[in-house]
Design a protein around this motif. Sequence first.
Motif, PDB file in Angstrom:
ATOM      1  N   ILE A 140       1.548  12.753   4.874  1.00 58.69           N
ATOM      2  CA  ILE A 140       0.333  12.586   4.280  1.00 58.69           C
ATOM      3  C   ILE A 140      -0.470  11.484   5.129  1.00 58.69           C
ATOM      4  N   ILE A 141       0.565  10.367   5.270  1.00 59.21           N
ATOM      5  CA  ILE A 141      -0.338   9.319   6.139  1.00 59.21           C
ATOM      6  C   ILE A 141      -0.798   9.657   7.347  1.00 59.21           C
ATOM      7  N   SER A 183      -3.738  11.853   7.156  1.00 62.67           N
ATOM      8  CA  SER A 183      -4.884  11.065   6.683  1.00 62.67           C
ATOM      9  C   SER A 183      -5.413  10.039   7.980  1.00 62.67           C
ATOM     10  N   LEU A 194     -13.979   8.015   9.991  1.00 64.64           N
ATOM     11  CA  LEU A 194     -14.717   7.412   8.801  1.00 64.64           C
ATOM     12  C   LEU A 194     -14.897   5.909   9.312  1.00 64.64           C
ATOM     13  N   LEU A 219      -8.705  11.182  10.017  1.00 67.00           N
ATOM     14  CA  LEU A 219      -9.785  10.939   8.941  1.00 67.00           C
ATOM     15  C   LEU A 219     -10.403   9.621   8.714  1.00 67.00           C
ATOM     16  N   ALA A 220      -9.342   8.823   8.318  1.00 62.58           N
ATOM     17  CA  ALA A 220      -9.677   7.495   7.860  1.00 62.58           C
ATOM     18  C   ALA A 220     -10.246   6.676   9.155  1.00 62.58           C
ATOM     19  N   PHE A 246       0.875  -1.165  -0.008  1.00 62.18           N
ATOM     20  CA  PHE A 246       0.093  -0.072  -0.111  1.00 62.18           C
ATOM     21  C   PHE A 246       0.979   1.266   0.026  1.00 62.18           C
ATOM     22  N   SER A 298      -9.167   9.310   2.658  1.00 59.91           N
ATOM     23  CA  SER A 298      -8.529  10.273   3.339  1.00 59.91           C
ATOM     24  C   SER A 298      -7.272  10.768   2.846  1.00 59.91           C
ATOM     25  N   MET A 299      -6.375   9.908   2.386  1.00 58.12           N
ATOM     26  CA  MET A 299      -4.857  10.209   1.786  1.00 58.12           C
ATOM     27  C   MET A 299      -5.035  10.970   0.484  1.00 58.12           C
ATOM     28  N   SER A 300      -6.177  10.792  -0.307  1.00 58.02           N
ATOM     29  CA  SER A 300      -6.748  11.501  -1.514  1.00 58.02           C
ATOM     30  C   SER A 300      -7.001  13.097  -1.035  1.00 58.02           C
ATOM     31  N   LEU A 301      -7.756  13.055  -0.024  1.00 60.67           N
ATOM     32  CA  LEU A 301      -8.346  14.346   0.370  1.00 60.67           C
ATOM     33  C   LEU A 301      -6.988  15.218   0.654  1.00 60.67           C
ATOM     34  N   PHE A 312      -8.983   4.908   3.928  1.00 59.58           N
ATOM     35  CA  PHE A 312      -7.384   5.388   3.854  1.00 59.58           C
ATOM     36  C   PHE A 312      -7.012   5.956   2.515  1.00 59.58           C
ATOM     37  N   TRP A 322       1.657   3.964  -3.157  1.00 60.19           N
ATOM     38  CA  TRP A 322       1.558   5.450  -3.047  1.00 60.19           C
ATOM     39  C   TRP A 322       2.900   6.345  -3.532  1.00 60.19           C
TER      40      TRP A 322
END
Lengths: 644, 319
Positions: free
Chosen positions: A154-155, A158, A165, A161-162, A132, B66-69, B63, A136
Amino acid sequence: MKSFFADRLFAVSLIAAMAMVASEVSLWVVLFSTGCIILRWFSEGRKRVYVSKTHTGILSVGLLAFVLLQFKTLVGQDPAYTFLLGLTGLKILDFNSERDKKFLVLLGFVLLAVKSLFSVDIYWLVPTLLVFVFLWWSLFPTAFPYKQKTLGKIILLSAPLAIVLFITFPRFVLPWALNQGQLRGQIGFSEGLQPGTVAELAAQEGLVLRAQFREEKKSSELYWRGAILNVAEGLNWLPGRRETLPLQRVDKKDWDFFITLEPHQQRYAFVPDGTVSIVTEGQSFLRQRGEIFRFSRPVMLAQNYYGWIEKDFVENEKETVETLSKVYSQVPELGPKTQELVNEINALELPLQEKLAKVQDFFVTQGFVYTLQPGKYEGAKALEEFLFGRRRGFCEHFAGSYGVIVRALGVPSRVVVGYQGGTYNEFGNFWSVSQKFAHAWVEIFLDGRWQSVDPTRWVAPLRFEIGAEDFFALSLEDQMSFAKDLSWRPQRGVGVEWLNQVSVFLENINYKWTSFLIEFDLGSQREILRELSLAKFFNSLAFIITIFTVAILMAIFVIVRRLRALSILSLLQEFEWHLKKRNITRKPGEAPVTFLNRVKEQESHLSDFCSRFQVAFEEEIYQESKKLTLKELRDLRKIMHSLF
Amino acid sequence: MELSKAINGLQNYLAELPFKGTHQNKTFIVPTAFGFSFAVVIMILFFLAVGYSNNLIFILVFFLISMSLVAAYWTNRNLGFIKIISLNYEPSFAGSQTNLFCKIVQADKKAESFGLNFSLKSKDHKSINIKNLSIEGSQYLQVDLPWIFLRRGWQIRPQLEVWSEFPFGFLKAWRLHRESEPILVFPERKGSIQWPIENSNHASTGEVGLFKQHRDFSPLDSTRRIDWMASSRRQKILTKQFEDPQQDALDFSWSQTRHLQDFESRISQLALWVDEAEKCGRDYSLEVGIKRIERGQGAQHWQTCLSLLALLSEKDLEV
C-alpha cells in the motif's frame, strides 16, 4: 476492559507521537499525559477500572480550564496543542473499544503534523516515519496475517500519487498564514546591548542560520550583521533612530550567498558584511542604514533568502556631517579614570590613526581577559569597573568600551551586533552559525567611510582562529592561557574526530532536507514546469513514447487480467447469454447442472458441449483437488464460440 | 461523432455481455463513520499545511490521501472476485431458526479476501452477522447463516449481504445477492406435544422389538427411551429407536385441533404432530377441510403434508 497496551506497536507509536510533541508544550500537560498513561498501565495490570468515562469527562473540563488559565484563550497554537496532548492522555485513560483505538490513531496523525510545525529537522523524520507506519499498521484487523506485506504494498503504491500531489499542488501562501500564533525556535537575539547580553546568547545552544557562499570564505572573516547600536550609555548601547533606505537593485543574476534562517519571532535578517541586497519568496525586506536588513513580518517559520555582496561596499546614501556629529559622536558621561585615559591620548597630539593605535595598545597590554562569565557590570561606573577594575569581559564589553573611548577621541563610532564565524560543513559546502557565535564589534567612521574594528581580536585572537564553538569548549584555564596564542590547537582523540565527521555529515543531510522543505514553493513548482517546457521537442517525443509504452503495458495488463479472470462461472454466463438469444434462460435458483440438462433436451446439437461443460463445471466447483487450467477453459470457450 | 458512436457501441456491447462487464456483480462502497472522521482529519491537516506553508505537513497529508485511495482500491478488490456459487436453505419452519448455506468462491487464483462478513436481511428482520472470515485464491468457503422466517407460506428470500471494511476500516464495501424465487416456509411448530386423543392409545411408549438406531431426543419422546450411556459418549441426548412393525398409524385432522381457537395455532399444532410423527418413524395421514393426504411416511410425504399446512387458508376449510 479492552487493553490499550495489548497492541504494543500501536501503544508505543502513539506514546512516541505524544513524546515528540511533549518537548514543545508546557511541562504540566506533559506530566498530566504521562500520569494518564501510567494510571492506565497500572489499571490494566490490576485489571481494575479506576477512572470511568464520567471521570475523564470531568478531567477534560478541568484540562480545558487549566489551558484557559494558562493562555487566557483557546484560540491559537499553544493552547490547541496543549489541549490536544492532554486530550490524548485522557483518551488513553478511558480506552475501551476498537472505536477508541481508531480515534487515537487519528489523534496520532494530528500529533505528527503538529510536530512538523515545530521542527522539520531530518532527525525527527525517522521517528515520525516509524510512528506513521505503525499507526497504519495498527488499523489492520488484529488477526490479519499479512500486515507487513500488505502495508508495504500500500505504501509503495501510494508513493507515486503522493509525490505527484506534492510536486503539483500549488503552494499559494495565505497572507495571514505566517502570523498566526506563537512558534518556538527563538534565537533570543534582541535590540540593545547591555553588558552580558551577548554572553548570555553565546552560552545557549541552538542553530541560528545556515549559509552557502559562491566564493570561498574563512571563518574569521565572516561577520553576520544583525543590528546597529548608535546610542552609547557607557557599556550599555541602544539602537537609537533607525533610518530606512530604498532597496538596492542588483544586476547580477547569480547570488553570492544563500541563507536559511531559523525562526526567531523577530524581523532580523542576518547578512554578511558588504551585503548590497537580498531577496526571498513570500516575504519582503526593509533596508536600514548600516547594511541592516529587516523582514516585513516576524520570522515565524524557517526562511530562505539570497543576497549579493560587494567588497568594500559603501552605501550610496552618504552620512551627513550632522548625522555623524549628532548620532555617532555623542559621548556619555565618562568616569574620572576613563576621562584621564582619553586626556592622556589626546595630550600626545598624534594623528588620529596613531591615537587609535594607542587605544588598541591599551586593550592588548592591560591584561584584559575574554570570558563568557565576566560577572555583572552595573550602574554608572560599569565602564570604569570594566576598563580599570576587573578587566574581564565578553565581546560586548570590549566593543562597547572601545566605541565610547574612540568617540571621546573624536571618531564617530557605532556598535554592530550579530554573529561572527561559523562551522564549515565540507560535505555540503555550507556554514552553520549557532548561538555560540553571537558577537559584537565596532565600526568607526574614518577616511569618509565606516570601517570595522573588532577589539575582541586583540584580547583573544584564538577565538577567531579556531571558532567560537571550539574556543568555548576549552576549559577556562585553557581559554585564558592560550587566548592570544594563534598557533595553539586543542588536542582531539581519533574517536572524537570520527564522531565529529559523522555529525558534520548528518548535519549536511539535515541541511539539504530542511532547505528542500523550506525552499520548495510556488517558484520551485514554476521552475519545474518551465524546465519541462524548455525541452519541448524532446519532451513531446519522449511524452509520446512514454504514453505509447504505458498504453501497451496497460493493454497487456488488462488482457492478462481478463485471461486470469476467465473462469468456469464466466463461461457459464457467456453460454447463458448465447442461449438467451434462443429464448432459453436459466430460471432463478436453477442449478447450472440442471440447466445444462434442460439445454441438452431442448437443443440436441448442444448436447455434447453441455455434457463436456457439465463435467468441467462439476470438476471445477465440486472437486477441490481438480482445477481446470487456463488452457482447458480457453478450449472450452473456443468450442462454445464454434457452436454459436 | 464517430467517437461517441464508438463509445455507445462499446457500452451497448458491454451491457449485453454481462460476463464481460461488472455490473452483475456490483460492489458498492461507501465511507464508514471512521472514514468520514479520517477525511475531516485530512482536511484539518491540509488547512494546517496551507496555513503554515509547511511542506512536511503537505507530505503527510498527501501520503494520507494517497494511502486512503489505495486502501479504497484494496477494499473494493477484497470483494471484487468473490462469487456466490450457491445459496441453499434447509427446510424452514416459521419461528424456528433455519440455516442458509452459502457457498462462495474467490475467483481470482492469486487474490485473497479478508475480513469478510455475512448477513441476511429482509424488510423486517436481520440475521446475526458472521464476521471476519477469509478466503484464499480459488478456494471455496461455506458459511451457515442463521435465519428465522416469521411467517408461513411462500416467502421472499432474504437478501444476502457480503461486506468488508478491510484493510483499514475507512470504507465499507458490500455485495448483495437475492434470489427472486420464493421459498416455501412451513408453519410454526407449536402446541401440545401429546398426540391427539383419537390417536393417543396408539402412542408408542413401549420398548418392543429389536433396537434399530439412535436418534436425537425430541420433547415427545419418553425419558425412558433415552440411552444415557450413548448420550454421555456423544455429548447429546439420544433416544433408542426400536423396530416396531406393529406400531399404529396416526391420523391427523383439522377437527382434532378444535380446542384451539386461533386459526394459525391449529395449523401450528398439526405441523408439530406431523413433524414429530415423521421423527418417530410412524405412518401418518392428514386431513384438512376437503384435502386429505393418505397415510405414509418419509421425506416426500412429510414435505407434502407440511406444504399443505404452509399454504392453508381459511377458504380451503370452507366446504
